[in-house]
Every structure is written in C-alpha cells, then in structure tokens.
Scaffold this motif. Structure first.
Motif, PDB file in Angstrom:
ATOM      1  N   ARG B  89      92.099 -31.364  99.282  1.00 15.00           N
ATOM      2  CA  ARG B  89      93.428 -30.963  99.775  1.00 15.00           C
ATOM      3  C   ARG B  89      94.213 -30.246  98.669  1.00 15.00           C
ATOM      4  NH1 ARG B  89      97.785 -31.261 102.940  1.00 15.00           N
ATOM      5  NH2 ARG B  89      99.661 -32.341 102.262  1.00 15.00           N
ATOM      6  N   ALA B  90      94.132 -30.788  97.455  1.00 15.54           N
ATOM      7  CA  ALA B  90      94.834 -30.153  96.332  1.00 15.54           C
ATOM      8  C   ALA B  90      94.260 -28.760  96.072  1.00 15.54           C
ATOM      9  CB  ALA B  90      94.730 -31.028  95.093  1.00 15.54           C
ATOM     10  N   ALA B  91      92.930 -28.665  96.117  1.00  8.59           N
ATOM     11  CA  ALA B  91      92.282 -27.366  95.871  1.00  8.59           C
ATOM     12  C   ALA B  91      92.691 -26.353  96.925  1.00  8.59           C
ATOM     13  CB  ALA B  91      90.766 -27.540  95.854  1.00  8.59           C
ATOM     14  N   LYS B  92      92.762 -26.798  98.178  1.00  8.18           N
ATOM     15  CA  LYS B  92      93.164 -25.879  99.256  1.00  8.18           C
ATOM     16  C   LYS B  92      94.595 -25.388  99.053  1.00  8.18           C
ATOM     17  CE  LYS B  92      90.333 -27.513 103.118  1.00  8.18           C
ATOM     18  NZ  LYS B  92      90.326 -28.403 104.302  1.00  8.18           N
ATOM     19  N   LEU B  93      95.462 -26.307  98.657  1.00 12.04           N
ATOM     20  CA  LEU B  93      96.860 -25.919  98.438  1.00 12.04           C
ATOM     21  C   LEU B  93      97.007 -24.960  97.254  1.00 12.04           C
ATOM     22  CD1 LEU B  93      98.568 -29.397  98.978  1.00 12.04           C
ATOM     23  CD2 LEU B  93      98.955 -27.357 100.367  1.00 12.04           C
ATOM     24  N   LEU B  94      96.149 -25.140  96.255  1.00 10.07           N
ATOM     25  CA  LEU B  94      96.269 -24.336  95.031  1.00 10.07           C
ATOM     26  C   LEU B  94      95.634 -22.955  95.166  1.00 10.07           C
ATOM     27  CD1 LEU B  94      95.444 -27.107  92.400  1.00 10.07           C
ATOM     28  CD2 LEU B  94      97.570 -25.784  92.478  1.00 10.07           C
ATOM     29  N   MET B  95      94.621 -22.864  96.021  1.00 11.53           N
ATOM     30  CA  MET B  95      93.790 -21.661  96.068  1.00 11.53           C
ATOM     31  C   MET B  95      94.596 -20.372  96.288  1.00 11.53           C
ATOM     32  SD  MET B  95      90.611 -21.052  95.672  1.00 11.53           S
ATOM     33  CE  MET B  95      89.693 -22.509  96.115  1.00 11.53           C
ATOM     34  N   LEU B  96      95.366 -20.342  97.359  1.00 11.89           N
ATOM     35  CA  LEU B  96      96.070 -19.101  97.714  1.00 11.89           C
ATOM     36  C   LEU B  96      97.070 -18.670  96.629  1.00 11.89           C
ATOM     37  CD1 LEU B  96      96.453 -16.852  99.795  1.00 11.89           C
ATOM     38  CD2 LEU B  96      98.214 -18.263 100.878  1.00 11.89           C
ATOM     39  N   PRO B  97      97.972 -19.566  96.188  1.00 10.03           N
ATOM     40  CA  PRO B  97      98.900 -19.110  95.133  1.00 10.03           C
ATOM     41  C   PRO B  97      98.193 -18.674  93.864  1.00 10.03           C
ATOM     42  CG  PRO B  97      99.306 -21.431  95.704  1.00 10.03           C
ATOM     43  CD  PRO B  97      98.293 -20.923  96.660  1.00 10.03           C
ATOM     44  N   MET B  98      97.077 -19.321  93.524  1.00  9.01           N
ATOM     45  CA  MET B  98      96.341 -18.920  92.306  1.00  9.01           C
ATOM     46  C   MET B  98      95.779 -17.510  92.464  1.00  9.01           C
ATOM     47  SD  MET B  98      94.371 -22.399  91.163  1.00  9.01           S
ATOM     48  CE  MET B  98      93.342 -21.593  89.973  1.00  9.01           C
ATOM     49  N   ILE B  99      95.231 -17.220  93.632  1.00 15.53           N
ATOM     50  CA  ILE B  99      94.665 -15.882  93.858  1.00 15.53           C
ATOM     51  C   ILE B  99      95.779 -14.835  93.810  1.00 15.53           C
ATOM     52  CG2 ILE B  99      93.564 -14.399  95.597  1.00 15.53           C
ATOM     53  CD1 ILE B  99      91.950 -16.914  96.459  1.00 15.53           C
ATOM     54  N   VAL B 100      96.903 -15.145  94.475  1.00 16.17           N
ATOM     55  CA  VAL B 100      98.026 -14.192  94.496  1.00 16.17           C
ATOM     56  C   VAL B 100      98.526 -13.931  93.078  1.00 16.17           C
ATOM     57  CG1 VAL B 100     100.426 -13.897  95.232  1.00 16.17           C
ATOM     58  CG2 VAL B 100      98.730 -14.766  96.856  1.00 16.17           C
ATOM     59  N   ILE B 101      98.712 -15.011  92.306  1.00 15.92           N
ATOM     60  CA  ILE B 101      99.228 -14.848  90.937  1.00 15.92           C
ATOM     61  C   ILE B 101      98.222 -14.081  90.068  1.00 15.92           C
ATOM     62  CG2 ILE B 101      99.891 -16.098  88.833  1.00 15.92           C
ATOM     63  CD1 ILE B 101     101.075 -18.274  90.714  1.00 15.92           C
ATOM     64  N   ALA B 102      96.935 -14.367  90.240  1.00 22.22           N
ATOM     65  CA  ALA B 102      95.915 -13.669  89.454  1.00 22.22           C
ATOM     66  C   ALA B 102      95.933 -12.176  89.756  1.00 22.22           C
ATOM     67  CB  ALA B 102      94.535 -14.261  89.747  1.00 22.22           C
ATOM     68  N   VAL B 103      96.028 -11.843  91.061  1.00 19.45           N
ATOM     69  CA  VAL B 103      96.068 -10.422  91.450  1.00 19.45           C
ATOM     70  C   VAL B 103      97.326  -9.759  90.884  1.00 19.45           C
ATOM     71  CG1 VAL B 103      96.309  -8.857  93.426  1.00 19.45           C
ATOM     72  CG2 VAL B 103      94.650 -10.720  93.515  1.00 19.45           C
ATOM     73  N   LEU B 104      98.463 -10.471  90.961  1.00 18.19           N
ATOM     74  CA  LEU B 104      99.706  -9.935  90.407  1.00 18.19           C
ATOM     75  C   LEU B 104      99.585  -9.689  88.903  1.00 18.19           C
ATOM     76  CD1 LEU B 104     102.603 -11.925  92.141  1.00 18.19           C
ATOM     77  CD2 LEU B 104     102.274  -9.454  92.123  1.00 18.19           C
ATOM     78  N   CYS B 105      98.977 -10.645  88.199  1.00 18.97           N
ATOM     79  CA  CYS B 105      98.821 -10.507  86.742  1.00 18.97           C
ATOM     80  C   CYS B 105      97.927  -9.313  86.404  1.00 18.97           C
ATOM     81  CB  CYS B 105      98.221 -11.784  86.143  1.00 18.97           C
ATOM     82  SG  CYS B 105      99.375 -13.142  86.084  1.00 18.97           S
ATOM     83  N   ILE B 106      96.829  -9.182  87.139  1.00 21.47           N
ATOM     84  CA  ILE B 106      95.927  -8.048  86.889  1.00 21.47           C
ATOM     85  C   ILE B 106      96.667  -6.735  87.152  1.00 21.47           C
ATOM     86  CG2 ILE B 106      93.826  -6.879  87.702  1.00 21.47           C
ATOM     87  CD1 ILE B 106      92.703  -9.743  88.270  1.00 21.47           C
ATOM     88  N   GLY B 107      97.422  -6.706  88.259  1.00 21.88           N
ATOM     89  CA  GLY B 107      98.185  -5.499  88.598  1.00 21.88           C
ATOM     90  C   GLY B 107      99.222  -5.171  87.540  1.00 21.88           C
ATOM     91  N   LEU B 108      99.977  -6.196  87.130  1.00 24.17           N
ATOM     92  CA  LEU B 108     101.003  -5.982  86.100  1.00 24.17           C
ATOM     93  C   LEU B 108     100.378  -5.512  84.791  1.00 24.17           C
ATOM     94  CD1 LEU B 108     103.525  -8.956  86.502  1.00 24.17           C
ATOM     95  CD2 LEU B 108     104.066  -6.525  86.559  1.00 24.17           C
ATOM     96  N   GLY B 109      99.242  -6.146  84.436  1.00 18.12           N
ATOM     97  CA  GLY B 109      98.539  -5.755  83.206  1.00 18.12           C
ATOM     98  C   GLY B 109      98.117  -4.304  83.249  1.00 18.12           C
ATOM     99  N   LEU B 110      97.575  -3.876  84.405  1.00 20.16           N
ATOM    100  CA  LEU B 110      97.130  -2.484  84.546  1.00 20.16           C
ATOM    101  C   LEU B 110      98.314  -1.525  84.481  1.00 20.16           C
ATOM    102  CD1 LEU B 110      94.376  -2.915  87.288  1.00 20.16           C
ATOM    103  CD2 LEU B 110      94.026  -2.401  84.865  1.00 20.16           C
ATOM    104  N   ILE B 111      99.434  -1.945  85.085  1.00 24.38           N
ATOM    105  CA  ILE B 111     100.636  -1.093  85.030  1.00 24.38           C
ATOM    106  C   ILE B 111     101.074  -0.898  83.577  1.00 24.38           C
ATOM    107  CG2 ILE B 111     103.128  -1.078  85.561  1.00 24.38           C
ATOM    108  CD1 ILE B 111     102.369  -2.409  88.266  1.00 24.38           C
TER     109      ILE B 111
END
Lengths: 145, 236
Positions: B89-111
C-alpha cells in the motif's frame, strides 16, 4: 498519556533545553578563546604622513614576534612583523627584549583626516582560521595639502 | 495506530500544578527537536572546526528526547512504522508522486543544461555503498520526521492537511537556507507525510527518500543544490 508520563516528558524537555544552553555557552566561551588571544599586548603610538609605528607582544610567548596588519580607513594597507628595535618597551618591562616594535611606511593618502588601525594576526583552529585582533586603539591623523 | 489525537485540557487544582495540554506538549516536542537540529547546523558546525564530534551532542539530546517520548507515550514499533504488512500500500501511494517528481527533476535539469548522470554524486565510491548509505540516512531522517514529527503534528492538528503541511514545513525549515533544497524537501515532506498518515511504513519511505535524493543529485545542477549544504555550511 497519563499525568505522570506527561510530567516526566516536561522534565525531560526542560532538562534538554538547559543542557543545550550549557553546550552553547561552553562552545561560545571555547570559540572566544580559540579565536582570540587574551595575552596580546601592544600600542599604536604614532601615525603621520611618513610612518605608522607601535609595538606588539604576545605575553604567552614573549620571545615570538607578532605578525601585524595595517588598515587605513578600514582598507588593508600592508602587513609586517613586530620585530623592530624598541628599547623603551623592554625598559618598561612589557617585553623580554628590545625587538617588538613595528613600523609601516605611510602609503599615498589624500589630504584630510584618516584613521589607522593595526591588528595582530592570531592563527587558530590548527591553522584553518586566522583572526585579527586590534592592537591598542585606532589612531586618527591628518595629511596636509 | 494509537495516536492520541484528542486534545486534553490542562488540569489545574489547588494541590496540583497545572500541566500543558497534550497538544501543547506535542508542539513543544517538535520545537525542541528543531532547536537541536538548528544548534547542530548553525552553531556547532560553525564553531567546531575540525572537531566534528561536537555536532553529535545536540543530535544525541534529540534522539534521547525522541526515544523517551515514544516510551512515555507508549508507542509500539508497529505504531511508529517498523512494519512490512502495509508495504504494498505504501509503495502504491509513493509510486506516482515519485515518478512525477523524477520526470520534473529530469526536465528541470535539462532546461538548466544538466544531463542526468546517476554516478555524479560520489563517482569515486562504489555504487552499492552509496545505496546502502543513502538508505540508512534516509531511514534515520524518515524515522525522526514521520515517527516523531508527523505523529506529534497529528496530536497538535489531527490527521489531515494541516499536520502534513506542518511536517513538511519542519523538514523544509531544517534545510534552511538552501533554497532549492528547501523547495524539494517541502514537496518531498508533503508526499512522505501524506503517505505515512495512510500507510505508516518507514522502510518504504526510506527507500523512496534515498531514491529521490539520488534522482535529485543526478539531475538538478550542482550549483543550484550547492552540494546539499545546509545551515552555516551553506555559506562555506
């Protein structure tokens, strides 16, 4: 949470605050003595358009020569070592020998009032820090036209 | 969970001195923990020089407070999040925000012109050691943040948005004055506090913490993160 446990927790919180206050006090006092040498003595005697002179002694290590830095109007103007001939300091029993004076040639200054300060350099923190300590009092002098 | 979320009025009789309510006491505990961290970050790390051990003194005080408070409040290890039954249950709750934040970080880094590099943080150290150390450090931080701060915040303001925001704020404030780190820790603090209130599992949170730290240091510009320095050392 029963009242006994609550009271114990309150005692712990108060004790912790007191212990932290003591640690901070000890660190502040220790830091003061680490960054300041209470044994430094000296005077900035004279300043004019040719030279700025005085003497400095570290009473904890009187045979050592003190490194000094000159600031004029809060701007660094040079560094030197207090190893010049000053028999009067020795005669006044402020130093074990005659060689604790310093003399800086006065740099080019605009005419008007100026202020000279001489600082002793104090190395501490195993050489990681060098702090400045004012020798005597600031000396005001005037450069004529 | 056995969180005592009900506020209790202070009792005062002629024979008994008044004691603070449970809410006030919980707030005091959070402030006390924060003061220990700030003393370590701002006073002792500045004065310590090479004697780094002195920084451990207020942290030791903080851990004494945390553990004693658990005992006096009769919190079990299971209450605190030392459990595995809710891992999924914890993993399910964490999965989506972690993916979103990771994508945001990669995007910000590339910018900002930084290409992702998973070995950038400590290239000289073995990767297994970095992961183990990252997990251990993440676990300690999540234990203090969730098992202590979040649970005390729930006593102050009950389970919900306000206690989640308070927990995230405390986490972010302890990373002052590093602006980027304060921002990412506030966002991370919101996610982890929210997840902990629904599925208290310190192991899942520690894995998430270490992975997100790895993503952040691998993607965002090091100049912006200032090598994750906080407190007085931020200016070093």
């Amino acid at each position: 949470m029963d009242n006994k446990s609550r009271a114990r927790l309150i005692h712990l919180l108060i004790s912790k605050s007191m212990a932290e206050a003591l640690v901070i006090t000890a660190v502040a006092v220790g830091f003061y003595f680490a960054t300041t040498n209470p044994n430094l003595r000296g005077v900035l005697d004279q300043a004019d358009n040719t030279s700025i002179t005085g003497w400095a002694v570290d009473e904890a290590s009187p045979s050592a020569r003190v490194e000094v830095q000159l600031f004029i109007d809060d701007t660094f103007a040079g560094d030197s070592t207090a190893n010049q001939y000053r028999p009067d300091v020795h005669q006044a029993k402020r130093a074990p020998d005659d060689w604790h004076g310093f003399a800086f040639p006065t740099p080019q200054l605009s005419s008007g009032d100026h202020q000279a300060r001489v600082y002793a350099v104090h190395t501490n923190g195993g050489g990681s820090r060098r702090t400045l300590q004012l020798i005597g009092k600031p000396y005001r002098f005037r450069i004529g036209q | 969970m056995t969180t005592e979320s009900q506020a209790q009025p202070a009792r005062s009789t002629n024979s008994e001195p008044s004691v603070p309510s449970d809410r006030a006491l919980a707030g005091w505990e959070i402030v006390s923990l924060g003061s220990s961290a700030l003393i370590a970050e701002w006073i002792l790390s500045a004065a310590a020089g090479r004697t780094r051990l002195i920084v451990a003194i207020p942290l030791a005080f903080a851990f004494v407070l945390v553990i004693t408070s658990h005992v006096l409040r009769k919190e079990s290890l299971r209450d605190l999040g030392f459990r595995f039954d809710n891992s999924l249950r914890a993993a399910k709750l964490l999965m989506l925000p972690m993916i979103v934040i990771a994508v945001l970080c990669i995007g910000l880094g590339l910018i900002f012109g930084t290409r992702p590099d998973l070995l950038r943080w400590h290239p000289e150290r073995p990767i297994a050691g970095q992961l183990a150390l990252g997990f251990a450090w993440g676990f300690v931080q999540q234990y203090v943040l969730q098992s202590f701060v979040n649970r005390r915040a729930q006593i102050v303001w009950q389970k919900g948005v306000r206690s989640v925001v308070l927990t995230a704020f405390v986490f972010s404030f302890l990373h002052f004055p590093n602006p980027w780190l304060m921002l990412v820790t506030f966002i991370g603090g919101l996610v982890w506090a929210f997840v902990y209130q629904r599925a208290p599992n310190l192991f899942a949170l520690a894995i998430s913490h270490s992975l997100m730290t790895w993503v952040i240091v691998s993607t965002l510009p090091m100049s912006a993160l200032n090598h994750l320095r906080i407190g007085f050392k931020y200016f070093a």
